[in-house]
Enzyme design. Structure first.
Site, PDB file in Angstrom:
ATOM      1  N   SER A   1      21.539 -11.115  94.809  1.00  0.00           N
ATOM      2  CA  SER A   1      22.113 -10.554  93.588  1.00  0.00           C
ATOM      3  C   SER A   1      21.616  -9.130  93.380  1.00  0.00           C
ATOM      4  O   SER A   1      20.483  -8.795  93.738  1.00  0.00           O
ATOM      5  CB  SER A   1      21.664 -11.423  92.406  1.00  0.00           C
ATOM      6  OG  SER A   1      21.883 -10.744  91.196  1.00  0.00           O
TER       7      SER A   1
ATOM      8  N   TYR B   1      14.713 -15.804  87.309  1.00  0.00           N
ATOM      9  CA  TYR B   1      15.867 -16.019  88.191  1.00  0.00           C
ATOM     10  C   TYR B   1      15.938 -14.910  89.239  1.00  0.00           C
ATOM     11  O   TYR B   1      16.039 -15.156  90.451  1.00  0.00           O
ATOM     12  CB  TYR B   1      17.173 -16.063  87.374  1.00  0.00           C
ATOM     13  CG  TYR B   1      18.370 -15.743  88.220  1.00  0.00           C
ATOM     14  CD1 TYR B   1      18.853 -16.658  89.145  1.00  0.00           C
ATOM     15  CD2 TYR B   1      18.996 -14.490  88.137  1.00  0.00           C
ATOM     16  CE1 TYR B   1      19.920 -16.338  89.961  1.00  0.00           C
ATOM     17  CE2 TYR B   1      20.062 -14.162  88.942  1.00  0.00           C
ATOM     18  CZ  TYR B   1      20.520 -15.088  89.858  1.00  0.00           C
ATOM     19  OH  TYR B   1      21.568 -14.758  90.674  1.00  0.00           O
TER      20      TYR B   1
ATOM     21  N   LYS C   1      15.385 -14.733  93.636  1.00  0.00           N
ATOM     22  CA  LYS C   1      16.257 -14.116  94.653  1.00  0.00           C
ATOM     23  C   LYS C   1      15.446 -13.140  95.510  1.00  0.00           C
ATOM     24  O   LYS C   1      15.585 -13.106  96.735  1.00  0.00           O
ATOM     25  CB  LYS C   1      17.426 -13.392  93.978  1.00  0.00           C
ATOM     26  CG  LYS C   1      18.450 -14.325  93.335  1.00  0.00           C
ATOM     27  CD  LYS C   1      19.190 -15.140  94.378  1.00  0.00           C
ATOM     28  CE  LYS C   1      20.187 -16.100  93.776  1.00  0.00           C
ATOM     29  NZ  LYS C   1      20.743 -17.062  94.740  1.00  0.00           N
TER      30      LYS C   1
HETATM   31  C1  WQD Z   1      28.224  -7.880  81.552  1.00  0.00           C
HETATM   32  C2  WQD Z   1      28.279  -6.859  80.421  1.00  0.00           C
HETATM   33  C3  WQD Z   1      26.665  -7.281  78.691  1.00  0.00           C
HETATM   34  C4  WQD Z   1      28.418 -11.083  77.396  1.00  0.00           C
HETATM   35  C5  WQD Z   1      24.485 -11.285  84.912  1.00  0.00           C
HETATM   36  C6  WQD Z   1      23.145 -11.570  85.519  1.00  0.00           C
HETATM   37  C7  WQD Z   1      23.087 -11.103  86.932  1.00  0.00           C
HETATM   38  C8  WQD Z   1      24.273 -11.617  87.744  1.00  0.00           C
HETATM   39  C9  WQD Z   1      25.575 -11.482  87.035  1.00  0.00           C
HETATM   40  C10 WQD Z   1      23.839 -13.461  89.183  1.00  0.00           C
HETATM   41  C11 WQD Z   1      26.897  -6.418  79.934  1.00  0.00           C
HETATM   42  C12 WQD Z   1      28.073  -7.439  78.146  1.00  0.00           C
HETATM   43  C13 WQD Z   1      28.151  -9.897  78.033  1.00  0.00           C
HETATM   44  C14 WQD Z   1      28.858 -11.042  76.029  1.00  0.00           C
HETATM   45  C15 WQD Z   1      28.759  -8.641  76.110  1.00  0.00           C
HETATM   46  N1  WQD Z   1      24.151 -12.985  88.052  1.00  0.00           N
HETATM   47  N2  WQD Z   1      28.317  -8.694  77.409  1.00  0.00           N
HETATM   48  N3  WQD Z   1      29.020  -9.817  75.448  1.00  0.00           N
HETATM   49  O1  WQD Z   1      24.269  -9.245  82.596  1.00  0.00           O
HETATM   50  O2  WQD Z   1      25.590  -7.736  84.150  1.00  0.00           O
HETATM   51  O3  WQD Z   1      24.732  -9.885  84.959  1.00  0.00           O
HETATM   52  O4  WQD Z   1      25.471 -11.935  85.689  1.00  0.00           O
HETATM   53  O5  WQD Z   1      23.267 -12.973  90.070  1.00  0.00           O
HETATM   54  O6  WQD Z   1      21.881 -11.489  87.456  1.00  0.00           O
HETATM   55  O7  WQD Z   1      22.151 -10.906  84.750  1.00  0.00           O
HETATM   56  O8  WQD Z   1      26.623  -9.897  83.392  1.00  0.00           O
HETATM   57  O9  WQD Z   1      28.633 -10.822  82.329  1.00  0.00           O
HETATM   58  O10 WQD Z   1      26.392 -11.255  81.258  1.00  0.00           O
HETATM   59  O11 WQD Z   1      27.350  -8.959  81.159  1.00  0.00           O
HETATM   60  O12 WQD Z   1      28.914  -7.548  75.520  1.00  0.00           O
HETATM   61  O13 WQD Z   1      29.093 -12.076  75.382  1.00  0.00           O
HETATM   62  O14 WQD Z   1      28.900  -7.484  79.279  1.00  0.00           O
HETATM   63  O15 WQD Z   1      25.827  -6.660  77.744  1.00  0.00           O
HETATM   64  O16 WQD Z   1      27.013  -5.061  79.585  1.00  0.00           O
HETATM   65  P1  WQD Z   1      25.237  -9.111  83.686  1.00  0.00           P
HETATM   66  P2  WQD Z   1      27.273 -10.340  82.023  1.00  0.00           P
END
Ligand code: WQD
Length: 334
Positions: free
Chosen positions: A126, A150, A154
């Site tokens: 990741s 987590y 990785k």
């Molecule tokens: C994306 C954007 C949030 C939810 C995570 C893990 C990472 C990887 C992928 C596996 C950000 C914003 C989100 C919401 C929002 N996983 N957001 N409202 O955090 O980039 O990555 O998933 O390996 O390790 O950390 O993905 O989809 O949670 O967020 O505004 O309800 O959407 O702040 O900018 P993230 P995400």
């Protein structure tokens, strides 16, 4: 060719199986999955798409005896290791659960690969291993501490694979660092369907679109980005799936690490806007406080995979939004 796919019933694993079948029409695809974060319905639908040469075992790969039996019964040529716990927040609450599960499973698999001369190993890593570094992330960056257990699992698994490959030249490893996979297979039969309240943005958007959740919470609009909201490198799940096939086909000796992303960033508001336009649905949202641990901008330098694997992401943000909705609108979740 016999390929073991751990976590093959999950979001990324199930889509990768479709790409594997297209590329290797005669391969035997063996799934080991303990259904921790998936259901048998995915396998049923996967079978409709893949038809033959696919087998499912409800196995916990932390259980060494079960892994041993699997390796005795099949002569695997390759392993693609997806299985793992992946909820960032839960990993902070229950670090031991994450270390135990994600490390022991990987140790078991590598051990039996060495015993049974399985020399092809693709690992699901990741972008989180880059920690809070500067985008674009490039594979040669030295890794910073990750912000949660987590991510740490990785990073540790990557190190284990590097150390083992160093002393076992016949063990060839491809480590794939994913950015933000979203979307679904074009058929709408499989996709991302987390139960409960989703942590990630796209599953949250689709639940709001369905009316199952009222309002999307946008985590902060004060970041130094195009519109103040967080920017991520979203990649269509089928492009990501194709990246695994490219990694397997082009596997080289030693350990090779590749970013699987598009190289482009999209903000939260841009994603919402595209989703609304492509699907003709409204996503009510409100801006709330930033989520702790989030970075402003994360995107890949994706040129190494293009150069060495002859792979790049082809599908657009519009495709991702259309396919995610095509799957989610007909799917019942709890
Ligand atoms: C994306 C954007 C949030 C939810 C995570 C893990 C990472 C990887 C992928 C596996 C950000 C914003 C989100 C919401 C929002 N996983 N957001 N409202 O955090 O980039 O990555 O998933 O390996 O390790 O950390 O993905 O989809 O949670 O967020 O505004 O309800 O959407 O702040 O900018 P993230 P995400």
């Amino acid at each position: 060719m016999n390929i073991l796919i751990t976590g093959g019933n999950g979001f990324i694993g199930s889509h990768t199986i479709i790409s594997l079948r297209e590329h290797y029409p005669h391969a035997r695809l063996v799934i080991a999955d303990n259904l921790t974060n998936s259901t048998l319905e995915t396998f049923t639908n996967l079978k409709k798409l893949v038809k033959e040469g696919i087998e499912f075992y409800n196995i916990n790969i932390c259980n060494e005896e079960e892994v041993a039996t699997l390796f005795i019964n099949y002569s695997f040529n390759a392993v693609i290791h997806f299985a793992g716990l992946k909820a960032v927040g839960e990993s902070v609450e229950k670090p031991l659960k994450y270390y135990r599960n994600n490390l022991i499973s990987t140790l078991n698999l590598v051990k039996y690969c060495l015993i049974y001369d399985v020399g092809k190993f693709v690992f699901s890593s990741s972008a989180t291993v880059y920690g809070n570094g500067e985008s674009p992330f490039i594979e040669s960056h030295s890794l910073l501490p990750t912000s949660n257990p987590y991510g740490e699992t990785k990073a540790i698994c990557e190190r284990i694979l590097i150390d083992v490959a160093n002393t076992n030249p016949e063990f060839c490893v491809s480590i794939l660092r994913y950015f933000n996979p979203i979307g679904a297979h074009e058929s709408g039969l499989i996709g991302e369907a987390p139960n409960g309240i989703p942590n990630n943005l796209m599953p949250y958007i689709t639940k709001v679109a369905k009316g199952e959740l009222e309002t999307l919470h946008v985590f902060g609009n004060g970041y130094p980005t195009i519109d103040g909201t967080g920017v991520r490198d979203y990649i269509h799940i089928m492009d990501l799936a194709d990246g695994h096939v490219a990694a397997l086909v082009n596997l080289k000796p030693g350990v090779n690490i590749y970013n699987l992303g598009t190289g482009n960033g999209t903000s939260v508001l841009q994603l919402i806007d595209t989703f609304e336009k492509v699907n003709g649905v409204k996503i009510p949202y409100k801006i709330v406080n930033p989520r702790s641990g989030d970075l402003a901008t994360i995107y890949a330098d994706a040129r190494k995979a293009e150069r060495e694997l002859n792979w790049n992401a082809k599908r657009s943000i519009e495709d991702m939004c259309r396919d995610a909705w095509n799957f989610a609108k007909n799917t019942v979740t709890i």
